[in-house]
Design a protein around this motif. Structure first.
Motif, PDB file in Angstrom:
ATOM      1  N   SER A 126      43.199  29.044  25.634  1.00  0.00           N
ATOM      2  CA  SER A 126      44.428  29.371  26.355  1.00  0.00           C
ATOM      3  C   SER A 126      45.271  30.357  25.548  1.00  0.00           C
ATOM      4  O   SER A 126      45.804  31.331  26.094  1.00  0.00           O
ATOM      5  CB  SER A 126      45.252  28.102  26.606  1.00  0.00           C
ATOM      6  OG  SER A 126      44.508  27.128  27.281  1.00  0.00           O
ATOM      7  N   GLU A 160      40.500  24.390  32.093  1.00  0.00           N
ATOM      8  CA  GLU A 160      41.641  25.061  32.735  1.00  0.00           C
ATOM      9  C   GLU A 160      41.630  26.541  32.349  1.00  0.00           C
ATOM     10  O   GLU A 160      41.818  27.430  33.190  1.00  0.00           O
ATOM     11  CB  GLU A 160      42.973  24.444  32.282  1.00  0.00           C
ATOM     12  CG  GLU A 160      43.227  23.014  32.746  1.00  0.00           C
ATOM     13  CD  GLU A 160      44.621  22.491  32.370  1.00  0.00           C
ATOM     14  OE1 GLU A 160      44.871  21.312  32.605  1.00  0.00           O
ATOM     15  OE2 GLU A 160      45.460  23.259  31.841  1.00  0.00           O
ATOM     16  N   TYR A 164      40.897  30.084  34.490  1.00  0.00           N
ATOM     17  CA  TYR A 164      41.943  31.111  34.594  1.00  0.00           C
ATOM     18  C   TYR A 164      41.416  32.512  34.258  1.00  0.00           C
ATOM     19  O   TYR A 164      41.714  33.493  34.972  1.00  0.00           O
ATOM     20  CB  TYR A 164      43.110  30.770  33.660  1.00  0.00           C
ATOM     21  CG  TYR A 164      44.253  31.767  33.756  1.00  0.00           C
ATOM     22  CD1 TYR A 164      45.333  31.540  34.614  1.00  0.00           C
ATOM     23  CD2 TYR A 164      44.241  32.950  33.015  1.00  0.00           C
ATOM     24  CE1 TYR A 164      46.362  32.462  34.729  1.00  0.00           C
ATOM     25  CE2 TYR A 164      45.260  33.877  33.125  1.00  0.00           C
ATOM     26  CZ  TYR A 164      46.317  33.628  33.979  1.00  0.00           C
ATOM     27  OH  TYR A 164      47.333  34.549  34.087  1.00  0.00           O
TER      28      TYR A 164
ATOM     29  N   PHE B  55      53.142  35.367  35.925  1.00  0.00           N
ATOM     30  CA  PHE B  55      51.786  34.831  35.826  1.00  0.00           C
ATOM     31  C   PHE B  55      51.696  33.469  36.510  1.00  0.00           C
ATOM     32  O   PHE B  55      52.284  32.493  36.047  1.00  0.00           O
ATOM     33  CB  PHE B  55      51.361  34.734  34.356  1.00  0.00           C
ATOM     34  CG  PHE B  55      51.327  36.081  33.690  1.00  0.00           C
ATOM     35  CD1 PHE B  55      50.164  36.828  33.665  1.00  0.00           C
ATOM     36  CD2 PHE B  55      52.489  36.630  33.143  1.00  0.00           C
ATOM     37  CE1 PHE B  55      50.147  38.096  33.096  1.00  0.00           C
ATOM     38  CE2 PHE B  55      52.482  37.891  32.561  1.00  0.00           C
ATOM     39  CZ  PHE B  55      51.303  38.632  32.534  1.00  0.00           C
ATOM     40  N   GLN B  56      50.966  33.440  37.604  1.00  0.00           N
ATOM     41  CA  GLN B  56      50.715  32.185  38.309  1.00  0.00           C
ATOM     42  C   GLN B  56      49.496  31.539  37.642  1.00  0.00           C
ATOM     43  O   GLN B  56      48.401  32.087  37.707  1.00  0.00           O
ATOM     44  CB  GLN B  56      50.421  32.494  39.784  1.00  0.00           C
ATOM     45  CG  GLN B  56      49.917  31.328  40.589  1.00  0.00           C
ATOM     46  CD  GLN B  56      50.910  30.172  40.651  1.00  0.00           C
ATOM     47  OE1 GLN B  56      50.831  29.224  39.874  1.00  0.00           O
ATOM     48  NE2 GLN B  56      51.869  30.243  41.566  1.00  0.00           N
ATOM     49  N   VAL B  57      49.678  30.372  37.024  1.00  0.00           N
ATOM     50  CA  VAL B  57      48.544  29.765  36.308  1.00  0.00           C
ATOM     51  C   VAL B  57      47.883  28.645  37.089  1.00  0.00           C
ATOM     52  O   VAL B  57      46.880  28.086  36.644  1.00  0.00           O
ATOM     53  CB  VAL B  57      48.950  29.244  34.915  1.00  0.00           C
ATOM     54  CG1 VAL B  57      49.438  30.368  34.028  1.00  0.00           C
ATOM     55  CG2 VAL B  57      49.987  28.151  35.016  1.00  0.00           C
ATOM     56  N   ALA B  60      47.787  23.736  36.129  1.00  0.00           N
ATOM     57  CA  ALA B  60      47.088  23.656  34.841  1.00  0.00           C
ATOM     58  C   ALA B  60      48.124  23.874  33.734  1.00  0.00           C
ATOM     59  O   ALA B  60      48.168  24.923  33.098  1.00  0.00           O
ATOM     60  CB  ALA B  60      45.988  24.705  34.783  1.00  0.00           C
ATOM     61  N   GLU B  61      48.953  22.868  33.533  1.00  0.00           N
ATOM     62  CA  GLU B  61      50.106  23.036  32.644  1.00  0.00           C
ATOM     63  C   GLU B  61      49.707  23.189  31.177  1.00  0.00           C
ATOM     64  O   GLU B  61      50.363  23.916  30.425  1.00  0.00           O
ATOM     65  CB  GLU B  61      51.070  21.854  32.803  1.00  0.00           C
ATOM     66  CG  GLU B  61      51.722  21.755  34.173  1.00  0.00           C
ATOM     67  CD  GLU B  61      50.844  21.053  35.213  1.00  0.00           C
ATOM     68  OE1 GLU B  61      49.763  20.555  34.849  1.00  0.00           O
ATOM     69  OE2 GLU B  61      51.247  21.010  36.395  1.00  0.00           O
ATOM     70  N   ASN B  63      47.065  24.649  30.007  1.00  0.00           N
ATOM     71  CA  ASN B  63      46.673  26.056  29.850  1.00  0.00           C
ATOM     72  C   ASN B  63      47.906  26.959  29.851  1.00  0.00           C
ATOM     73  O   ASN B  63      47.983  27.915  29.074  1.00  0.00           O
ATOM     74  CB  ASN B  63      45.723  26.445  30.985  1.00  0.00           C
ATOM     75  CG  ASN B  63      45.085  27.799  30.798  1.00  0.00           C
ATOM     76  OD1 ASN B  63      44.701  28.175  29.690  1.00  0.00           O
ATOM     77  ND2 ASN B  63      44.968  28.548  31.882  1.00  0.00           N
ATOM     78  N   MET B  64      48.881  26.634  30.695  1.00  0.00           N
ATOM     79  CA  MET B  64      50.095  27.460  30.748  1.00  0.00           C
ATOM     80  C   MET B  64      50.803  27.484  29.393  1.00  0.00           C
ATOM     81  O   MET B  64      51.250  28.551  28.937  1.00  0.00           O
ATOM     82  CB  MET B  64      51.056  26.938  31.828  1.00  0.00           C
ATOM     83  CG  MET B  64      52.374  27.712  31.877  1.00  0.00           C
ATOM     84  SD  MET B  64      53.358  27.396  33.355  1.00  0.00           S
ATOM     85  CE  MET B  64      53.947  25.745  33.041  1.00  0.00           C
TER      86      MET B  64
END
Lengths: 282, 317
Positions: A126, A160, A164, B55-57, B60-61, B63-64
């Motif tokens: 990430s 995740e 992405y 940025f729309q992720v 998936a918090e 990863n955000m």
């Protein structure tokens, strides 16, 4: 460009550093470190566009590497110091109190070359996506690299991130999986079988390639150059790199037993007798 | 006693949205990330004006939070947006390692905090987030009280280098902070001076504290009302100065008693100036579904609860 023999010499010294560091404090993770020595040596001494003499957190105009499986800090610290980020003598402080060389890498002590803390697994992909997106926003033609353990892929956050990156065409990203098939409690197949790692990343939309001989310097260099050639084409790149845990020290090789234990005095001597001192011990 | 007027109730999350939009125009390094709650977080205007910096992720918090941490490498100032529960408890280790311990300049912006999220119930009504965030070394924790203050806080945190947790909410609440009031991180706002009891409130409880002060005045009790929008770093000086004068204190917050503003105040007072203190906070309980105002009454966070707590604190002097 460094030649393969030169890189192999550096790798031999890096392996000496690893076993000596772990022996000195009787703690640390030699197995994965030895297995990834060719990869990190090739990366820092040949592949990366980077400026080790004047470290800057923002790395504008530079390639960036994030170590996601932070427990293999011995190989990371050795390669960082040997490539000029900090003095090799500082390897003496590994895992000791008041050291910048924490058990797992951190930015918190200001160690040059480290741009994220890692150790709690599954977070580096990430972070690398974020850095890669910033490089795109900044209009750079540079690449972000990561390294992950295969056991680390059991963490949910990885998937995740894996979802992405292709969905958003993060194609300046090369994530390498150290496929040594081992984790703390045994083989990855026994602990939590993941089936085909390559097929999983392909299914998520990554460009996937394999380095079959992850402990052969030429294979690693050629593989990473090929990976670089796959960037910029709309997909993130996943490199499944097969290595042997503990490679280079016969009694540590190919077993999970040396994931996180240190050699005794006798074992250190036996290990060092197998590894040529090429650049001078710290 | 100063009289405060509601300029027209608004939700604090809209204050965040307005602040973020303004930052979009004034600071090109500001980028925004959202985990499938763009409308709820009022990030739509920013997204529309700056699609290349939004940025729309997806849902998936974890990863955000990681992406936000990575984006700082190269100079961006990421603002993450999701509900408070998914901004903290769900991603605690990501914040701890990749943001706080890694000293990353990420702004964690959290809406729908506390009971006033309402009908969705306890799964979404986090009441532990202030505690979780303030325990992290280096984390700044801010809980503004109304629309204007939330907008000002959003703009202010972009200028502050380091990780910040900005907490706001869903319901419309009184908007009384002057539109041009400068937001100073870590600086308490004196709302009303008084002599009998200090009432220290944060977030949605600040307006209730003002109302409580008016009710107490009718009973000839002089309450000093302080808005602590920054829980960490706490404005020790303002609190000690007030308590030295009044000799007793009430803390009020939409949060668990454990780990919240009240805890921070009692910690300070225990070390510097032991003082009788009463807590208006949720007492070791999860919330439940219901209308926000009904929940505030049921869980002891009403204006009347503050009035009673003030009298009780005075009785312990």
């Amino acid at each position: 460009m460094a030649d393969i023999q030169e890189l192999e010499k550096i790798a031999s010294q890096v392996r000496r550093d690893i076993v000596r560091m772990v022996h000195a404090v009787q703690s640390g993770h030699p197995g994965g470190s030895l297995g990834c020595t060719e990869f990190l040596t090739a990366l820092y001494f040949d592949i990366l566009k980077h400026n080790s003499k004047s470290f800057d957190m923002d790395a504008k105009g530079e390639d960036v590497f994030f170590l996601s499986n932070g427990h293999i800090s011995p190989v990371f610290y050795s390669v960082l110091s040997r490539s000029g980020y900090f003095d090799v003598d500082e390897l003496n402080t590994f895992r000791k109190i008041n050291s910048r060389l924490q058990g797992h890498p951190t930015t918190h002590e200001g160690l040059e070359g480290v741009r994220i803390a890692s150790g709690s697994l599954g977070q580096g992909m990430s972070v690398a996506i974020g850095a890669a997106l910033t490089k795109k926003m900044n209009g750079e033609d540079t690449t972000v690299y990561t390294l992950h353990g295969d056991g680390e892929l059991q963490e949910g956050q990885i998937w995740e991130a894996a979802l992405y990156a292709p969905a958003n065409k993060v194609d300046n990203l090369i994530c390498t999986i150290d496929a040594n098939g081992q984790q703390i409690d045994g083989s990855t197949d026994d602990v939590l079988s993941m089936g085909s790692i390559a097929d999983k990343f392909k299914a998520f939309g990554w460009e996937v390639m394999t380095i079959e001989k992850g402990n052969d310097m030429k294979s690693v260099v050629d593989g990473l150059k090929h990976a670089k050639s796959l960037t910029g084409k709309g997909k993130p790149v996943c490199v499944v790199m097969h290595t042997e845990m503990g490679y280079g020290v016969d009694f540590m090789q190919g077993t999970h037993e040396w994931h996180g234990i240190a050699p005794s005095d006798d074992q250190l001597a036996a290990a060092l007798s197998q590894l040529e001192e090429t650049l001078g011990d710290y | 006693m100063k009289k405060y007027t509601d300029q027209g109730s608004k939700d604090t999350r809209s204050g965040f949205g307005a602040g973020l939009s303004e930052l979009g125009k004034t600071n090109e390094n500001v980028v925004a990330l959202c985990a499938d709650l763009t409308g709820s977080l009022k990030m739509g205007d920013f997204k529309k004006a700056h699609p290349d910096r939004f940025f729309q992720v997806g849902i998936a918090e974890a990863n955000m939070m990681g992406i936000a941490a990575g984006m700082t490498v190269g100079g961006k100032i990421p603002f993450t947006g999701t509900f408070a529960n998914f901004s903290t408890g769900r991603v605690y280790d990501q914040i701890r390692q990749s943001i706080a311990y890694s000293d990353k300049n990420v702004k964690i912006c959290a809406s729908h905090a506390g009971l006033t999220l309402g009908e969705d119930g306890a799964t979404h009504q986090i009441l532990e987030d202030i505690g979780l965030m303030k325990m992290l070394p280096g984390m700044t924790v801010i809980n503004p009280c109304d629309y204007n203050q939330t907008k000002a806080a959003t703009i202010a945190i972009a200028e502050h280098h380091g990780p910040v947790y900005l907490r706001f909410g869903r319901p419309k609440v009184a908007n009384f902070t002057p539109e041009d009031q400068k937001f100073e991180i870590g600086k308490a706002v004196m709302l009303n001076e008084g002599t009998d009891v200090t009432i220290i409130a944060t977030g949605h409880l600040v307006w209730k504290a003002i109302e409580a002060g008016e009710a107490l005045a009718e009973q000839n009790i002089s309450a000093e009302i302080i808005n602590i929008h920054t829980i960490k770093p706490l404005d020790d000086e303002a609190i000690l100065k007030s308590v030295a004068k009044t000799g007793c204190v009430v803390t009020a917050e939409e949060h668990q008693m454990n780990g919240g503003l009240g805890d921070s105040v009692s910690n300070l007072l225990a070390r510097e100036m032991p003082t009788p203190q009463e807590y208006v906070a949720v007492n070791d309980s999860f919330g439940e579904s219901g209308k926000p105002e009904d929940l505030m009454v049921k869980y002891g966070l009403s204006t009347q609860n503050i009035v009673e707590a003030a009298k009780k604190a005075m009785g312990r002097k």
